[in-house]
Scaffold this active site. Structure first.
Site, mmCIF file in Angstrom:
data_model
loop_
_atom_site.group_PDB
_atom_site.id
_atom_site.type_symbol
_atom_site.label_atom_id
_atom_site.label_comp_id
_atom_site.label_asym_id
_atom_site.label_seq_id
_atom_site.Cartn_x
_atom_site.Cartn_y
_atom_site.Cartn_z
ATOM 1 N N CYS A 76 11.393 4.636 64.555
ATOM 2 C CA CYS A 76 12.512 4.070 64.190
ATOM 3 C C CYS A 76 13.107 4.860 62.577
ATOM 4 O O CYS A 76 14.294 5.257 62.423
ATOM 5 C CB CYS A 76 12.792 2.833 63.922
ATOM 6 S SG CYS A 76 12.589 1.781 65.676
ATOM 7 N N CYS A 109 9.151 -0.107 62.205
ATOM 8 C CA CYS A 109 8.745 0.702 63.235
ATOM 9 C C CYS A 109 9.069 2.416 62.833
ATOM 10 O O CYS A 109 9.961 2.890 62.290
ATOM 11 C CB CYS A 109 9.942 0.475 64.313
ATOM 12 S SG CYS A 109 9.979 1.979 65.679
#
Length: 144
Positions: A67, A64
């Site tokens: 993230c 991600c």
């Protein structure tokens, strides 16, 4: 409770009820709470069951982009607010059961736990000032 040192990765046995007393690693002597603690199925319940400090959990995955961009911000906040709040991370790629259990539908997701209860949740990567504001709200509302 077993806590893996976020600095040297050595396992440390530390009584969960003494987390507010600035636990240090027996090997490297760094604070066990100055960086996010990696949580997994084996230690998640014990960590959120302790009731002295609120636990801010970052549910994330290595694939991600937001993230990975948010990770340094979360780490900096862990250093700044060490021993006021426990910062933890759950890799939802490795810990799919935890992601499912807490119905994590988007990442990154921040969840606040205290005394076995989820108190709040926020999805999306935050800028440093936004995260600090969120943490200050947590400390005002749910700190011991």
């Amino acid at each position: 409770m077993q806590i893996s040192c976020p600095h040297c990765h050595k396992q440390n046995r530390f009584p969960i009820d003494r987390l507010t007393q600035d636990p240090i690693c027996g090997a490297c002597k760094n604070s066990l709470l100055s960086l996010p603690i990696e949580l997994n199925q084996a230690n998640f319940a014990e960590m959120i069951d302790q009731s002295d400090l609120a636990v801010l959990v970052d549910f994330w995955a290595p694939w991600c982009g937001p993230c990975t961009q948010f990770a340094p911000t979360f780490t900096a906040a862990a250093q700044k607010f060490a021993n006021q709040l426990i910062f933890a991370k759950v890799n939802t790629e490795l810990e799919q059961q935890l992601g499912s259990q807490f119905q994590i539908r988007s990442i990154p997701t921040l969840a606040v736990f205290k005394g076995r209860k989820e108190l709040d949740r926020l999805s999306g990567a935050l800028r440093p000032a936004e995260l600090e504001q969120y943490i200050n709200t947590i400390l005002r509302k749910w700190s011991a």
